[in-house]
Write a protein that holds these residues in place. Structure first.
Motif, PDB file in Angstrom:
ATOM      1  N   PRO A 147       0.824  -1.214   0.000  1.00  0.00           N
ATOM      2  CA  PRO A 147       0.000   0.000   0.000  1.00  0.00           C
ATOM      3  C   PRO A 147       0.854   1.258   0.000  1.00  0.00           C
ATOM      4  O   PRO A 147       2.012   1.244   0.430  1.00  0.00           O
ATOM      5  CB  PRO A 147      -0.804  -0.123   1.307  1.00  0.00           C
ATOM      6  N   LEU A 148       0.270   2.344  -0.474  1.00  0.00           N
ATOM      7  CA  LEU A 148       0.977   3.624  -0.486  1.00  0.00           C
ATOM      8  C   LEU A 148       1.264   4.082   0.950  1.00  0.00           C
ATOM      9  O   LEU A 148       0.448   3.877   1.848  1.00  0.00           O
ATOM     10  CB  LEU A 148       0.129   4.679  -1.207  1.00  0.00           C
ATOM     11  N   GLY A 149       2.421   4.673   1.121  1.00  0.00           N
ATOM     12  CA  GLY A 149       2.777   5.188   2.438  1.00  0.00           C
ATOM     13  C   GLY A 149       2.971   4.105   3.472  1.00  0.00           C
ATOM     14  O   GLY A 149       2.729   4.345   4.672  1.00  0.00           O
ATOM     15  N   LEU A 150       3.410   2.918   3.042  1.00  0.00           N
ATOM     16  CA  LEU A 150       3.524   1.779   3.961  1.00  0.00           C
ATOM     17  C   LEU A 150       4.433   2.092   5.148  1.00  0.00           C
ATOM     18  O   LEU A 150       4.073   1.822   6.294  1.00  0.00           O
ATOM     19  CB  LEU A 150       4.051   0.552   3.204  1.00  0.00           C
ATOM     20  N   PHE A 151       5.589   2.678   4.886  1.00  0.00           N
ATOM     21  CA  PHE A 151       6.538   2.922   5.968  1.00  0.00           C
ATOM     22  C   PHE A 151       5.932   3.832   7.034  1.00  0.00           C
ATOM     23  O   PHE A 151       6.052   3.576   8.239  1.00  0.00           O
ATOM     24  CB  PHE A 151       7.825   3.541   5.419  1.00  0.00           C
ATOM     25  N   ILE A 152       5.265   4.905   6.592  1.00  0.00           N
ATOM     26  CA  ILE A 152       4.676   5.849   7.537  1.00  0.00           C
ATOM     27  C   ILE A 152       3.554   5.175   8.339  1.00  0.00           C
ATOM     28  O   ILE A 152       3.440   5.367   9.559  1.00  0.00           O
ATOM     29  CB  ILE A 152       4.144   7.092   6.795  1.00  0.00           C
ATOM     30  N   GLN A 153       2.724   4.381   7.632  1.00  0.00           N
ATOM     31  CA  GLN A 153       1.631   3.694   8.318  1.00  0.00           C
ATOM     32  C   GLN A 153       2.174   2.702   9.349  1.00  0.00           C
ATOM     33  O   GLN A 153       1.631   2.583  10.448  1.00  0.00           O
ATOM     34  CB  GLN A 153       0.750   2.967   7.300  1.00  0.00           C
ATOM     35  N   GLN A 154       3.230   1.986   8.988  1.00  0.00           N
ATOM     36  CA  GLN A 154       3.822   1.026   9.919  1.00  0.00           C
ATOM     37  C   GLN A 154       4.447   1.749  11.119  1.00  0.00           C
ATOM     38  O   GLN A 154       4.328   1.285  12.252  1.00  0.00           O
ATOM     39  CB  GLN A 154       4.872   0.177   9.194  1.00  0.00           C
ATOM     40  N   TRP A 155       5.109   2.865  10.856  1.00  0.00           N
ATOM     41  CA  TRP A 155       5.710   3.644  11.934  1.00  0.00           C
ATOM     42  C   TRP A 155       4.641   4.126  12.911  1.00  0.00           C
ATOM     43  O   TRP A 155       4.792   4.003  14.128  1.00  0.00           O
ATOM     44  CB  TRP A 155       6.464   4.843  11.340  1.00  0.00           C
ATOM     45  N   TYR A 156       3.550   4.650  12.370  1.00  0.00           N
ATOM     46  CA  TYR A 156       2.493   5.185  13.226  1.00  0.00           C
ATOM     47  C   TYR A 156       1.827   4.069  14.028  1.00  0.00           C
ATOM     48  O   TYR A 156       1.609   4.195  15.239  1.00  0.00           O
ATOM     49  CB  TYR A 156       1.451   5.920  12.379  1.00  0.00           C
ATOM     50  N   ALA A 157       1.519   2.957  13.332  1.00  0.00           N
ATOM     51  CA  ALA A 157       0.882   1.829  14.010  1.00  0.00           C
ATOM     52  C   ALA A 157       1.765   1.275  15.123  1.00  0.00           C
ATOM     53  O   ALA A 157       1.280   0.954  16.212  1.00  0.00           O
ATOM     54  CB  ALA A 157       0.553   0.726  13.004  1.00  0.00           C
ATOM     55  N   LYS A 158       3.062   1.179  14.867  1.00  0.00           N
ATOM     56  CA  LYS A 158       3.992   0.661  15.878  1.00  0.00           C
ATOM     57  C   LYS A 158       3.960   1.537  17.121  1.00  0.00           C
ATOM     58  O   LYS A 158       3.953   1.037  18.262  1.00  0.00           O
ATOM     59  CB  LYS A 158       5.406   0.630  15.303  1.00  0.00           C
ATOM     60  N   ASN A 159       3.933   2.846  16.927  1.00  0.00           N
ATOM     61  CA  ASN A 159       3.856   3.762  18.066  1.00  0.00           C
ATOM     62  C   ASN A 159       2.567   3.563  18.858  1.00  0.00           C
ATOM     63  O   ASN A 159       2.572   3.567  20.091  1.00  0.00           O
ATOM     64  CB  ASN A 159       3.972   5.211  17.590  1.00  0.00           C
ATOM     65  N   ILE A 160       1.469   3.384  18.146  1.00  0.00           N
ATOM     66  CA  ILE A 160       0.180   3.140  18.809  1.00  0.00           C
ATOM     67  C   ILE A 160       0.258   1.864  19.643  1.00  0.00           C
ATOM     68  O   ILE A 160      -0.199   1.818  20.795  1.00  0.00           O
ATOM     69  CB  ILE A 160      -0.961   3.034  17.780  1.00  0.00           C
ATOM     70  N   PHE A 161       0.855   0.818  19.068  1.00  0.00           N
ATOM     71  CA  PHE A 161       0.978  -0.455  19.789  1.00  0.00           C
ATOM     72  C   PHE A 161       1.780  -0.279  21.073  1.00  0.00           C
ATOM     73  O   PHE A 161       1.406  -0.800  22.129  1.00  0.00           O
ATOM     74  CB  PHE A 161       1.658  -1.503  18.899  1.00  0.00           C
ATOM     75  N   LEU A 162       2.882   0.416  20.987  1.00  0.00           N
ATOM     76  CA  LEU A 162       3.754   0.575  22.151  1.00  0.00           C
ATOM     77  C   LEU A 162       3.134   1.484  23.206  1.00  0.00           C
ATOM     78  O   LEU A 162       3.222   1.206  24.400  1.00  0.00           O
ATOM     79  CB  LEU A 162       5.116   1.118  21.708  1.00  0.00           C
ATOM     80  N   ILE A 163       2.474   2.544  22.762  1.00  0.00           N
ATOM     81  CA  ILE A 163       1.807   3.451  23.714  1.00  0.00           C
ATOM     82  C   ILE A 163       0.668   2.744  24.427  1.00  0.00           C
ATOM     83  O   ILE A 163       0.343   3.054  25.587  1.00  0.00           O
ATOM     84  CB  ILE A 163       1.309   4.710  22.972  1.00  0.00           C
ATOM     85  N   SER A 164       0.073   1.740  23.758  1.00  0.00           N
ATOM     86  CA  SER A 164      -1.051   0.994  24.356  1.00  0.00           C
ATOM     87  C   SER A 164      -0.643   0.215  25.595  1.00  0.00           C
ATOM     88  O   SER A 164      -1.504  -0.271  26.331  1.00  0.00           O
ATOM     89  CB  SER A 164      -1.647   0.028  23.326  1.00  0.00           C
ATOM     90  N   SER A 165       0.642   0.111  25.841  1.00  0.00           N
ATOM     91  CA  SER A 165       1.099  -0.573  27.057  1.00  0.00           C
ATOM     92  C   SER A 165       1.081   0.350  28.270  1.00  0.00           C
ATOM     93  O   SER A 165       1.263  -0.104  29.399  1.00  0.00           O
ATOM     94  CB  SER A 165       2.526  -1.106  26.849  1.00  0.00           C
ATOM     95  N   GLN A 166       0.822   1.657  28.014  1.00  0.00           N
ATOM     96  CA  GLN A 166       0.885   2.624  29.116  1.00  0.00           C
ATOM     97  C   GLN A 166      -0.317   3.568  29.167  1.00  0.00           C
ATOM     98  O   GLN A 166      -0.661   4.056  30.241  1.00  0.00           O
ATOM     99  CB  GLN A 166       2.162   3.471  28.975  1.00  0.00           C
TER     100      GLN A 166
END
Length: 445
Positions: A389-408
């Motif tokens: 998909p277009l913008g894959l790197f940015i989407q993955q970066w944003y999603a990863k941050n959401i996942f990690l923030i979800s621990s706190q």
């Protein structure tokens, strides 16, 4: 109200039964053609080999199922399904961190797929104008070629006896290896699709766990941290005071022959997970079943909405899109599609051609954001092949941050939870408050 004479549904799985429930309100007769034998109880069946593995009914799917089959949720619970607090009783290790656990506003049903499907089956059998013909296979469509109309199906039973069944509407709910794709290809009608090779294997086994007062969860998920880790696992309490364990591995990381050798082999597989939690639970637990395996070499979204299909033909469920089952969205997608079909028949006095054409467009709108959500994660592995998909790197970066923030952060996790359970759209995670939290984590950590 829209009322035609007869609808035929190919496939008596969950999506087929959902379609039957909807169409029973708008057709005088609904006939399901099912290749399996009639079930004798909530047991795995040959036609659904994935049934022996962990399944999830997301919140949108649960609510939709209850609206289609009023009272079915209570039947699940009264026959042994487990009701849990979705964010308190779930222990989830995700991308290297444990999700925050809190007493949230949602509940989740834990049960096996055969248990769920059995109750849907019983409800379907109570609808007077729905019948099921078992041990039969649809061999071909009856097509009025000059008018481009599907007028019925040719059915063959176990003895080889063939029968033509005419219908106003034929619904293909037979799954990924459906007759429709092959039938259209023979007529040189190309079906555009999206694919991704993921090399996924599911290995599952059911255990009897000893009582443990310190066990503060009902389901525990150990998800891999890609791209380094390729194996994950889930242990879930299900009806009958049993625990179902499913281990999954991407890109053929699991040696399937070795995993199927004996009980010890399954334990050795559990040892390879990112956390030993599941292994510690089952290492001394007696197994209640053998080891079962299910493979998903690739995921496919057939874009029937872009094809000029014959009049009288409708596709639903895995026949349209077989998605990565690790994320537990398949059944809920089928429910949302059934609800969309119901709304079309309720509000429309158009022809079947108009309804089916509109339905396939609506199904694509249901699938598109979910497909994108899944593909972003599948492409974290460089071995995954397919159109990115277009913008894959940015989407993955944003999603990863959401996942990690979800621990706190409870607010962020709750928002993610609603998105993953198809309650809210992905745009929820772009709310200024969440966006600010992500940027703060990135630039001020």
């Amino acid at each position: 109200m829209f009322r035609k004479e007869k609808a035929v549904i190919i496939g008596g799985g969950i999506s087929g039964k959902l379609a039957a429930r909807v169409l029973s309100d708008f057709f005088q007769e609904v006939l399901i053609i099912e290749r399996d034998q009639e079930p004798e109880g909530p047991f795995p069946r040959k036609g659904a080999p994935q049934g022996e593995h962990i399944h999830a009914l997301l919140h949108a799917g649960e609510a939709g199922l209850e609206s289609l089959f009023p009272g079915i949720t209570e039947k699940f619970y009264s026959s042994g399904a487990i009701k849990i607090n979705s964010t308190k009783d779930l222990a989830w290790f995700h991308h290297g961190v444990w999700k925050l656990r809190f007493d949230g506003e949602f509940s989740t049903i834990l049960q096996t797929r055969p248990h769920l499907e059995w109750h849907i089956d019983q409800y379907i059998k109570s609808i007077p104008n729905v019948t099921v013909q078992y041990n039969q296979v649809v061999r071909d469509y009856i097509c009025k070629e000059t008018e481009n109309i599907i007028a019925g199906v040719e059915v063959v039973d176990g003895s080889g006896h063939a029968e033509n069944i005419l219908a106003d509407l034929v619904v293909d709910a037979s799954g990924a290896s459906s007759i429709t794709s092959k039938w259209l290809e023979k007529r040189e009608i190309h079906i555009p699709d999206k694919k991704a090779k993921i090399g996924l294997s599911y290995i599952s086994k059911t255990f009897q766990l000893a009582k443990n007062e310190d066990r503060d969860w009902a389901i525990k998920i150990v998800y891999p941290n890609p791209p380094v880790e390729k194996m994950g696992g889930t242990i879930s309490k299900v009806e009958g005071n049993r625990y179902l364990v499913t281990i999954n591995g991407y890109h053929n990381v699991i040696n399937e022959k070795e995993a199927l050798l004996n009980d010890k082999s399954f334990l050795e597989l559990a040892k390879k997970l990112p956390k030993l939690d599941i292994y510690q639970e089952i290492k001394d637990a007696p197994p209640l079943t053998g080891t079962s395996i299910y493979r998903v070499p690739q995921i496919t979204w057939r874009q029937f909405q872009k094809v000029n299909l014959p009049d009288g033909l409708l596709l639903i469920g895995d026949t349209i899109c077989r998605i990565d089952p690790v994320f537990g969205q398949g059944m809920s997608i089928a429910v949302l599609e059934a609800l969309a079909l119901q709304r079309l028949f309720q509000k429309s006095d158009h022809s079947i051609k108009k309804i089916t054409t509109t339905f396939h467009k609506k199904a694509a709108k249901i699938i598109s954001p979910i497909w994108n959500m899944v593909i972003i994660e599948d492409f974290r592995y460089p071995e995954t092949t397919g159109k990115k998909p277009l913008g894959l790197f940015i989407q993955q970066w944003y999603a990863k941050n959401i996942f990690l923030i979800s621990s706190q952060d409870q607010h962020v996790y709750n928002s993610l939870f609603k998105v993953m359970n198809l309650i809210h759209s992905m745009t929820t995670l772009m709310h200024p408050r969440i966006l600010k939290t992500v940027l703060k984590r990135t630039f001020l950590k």
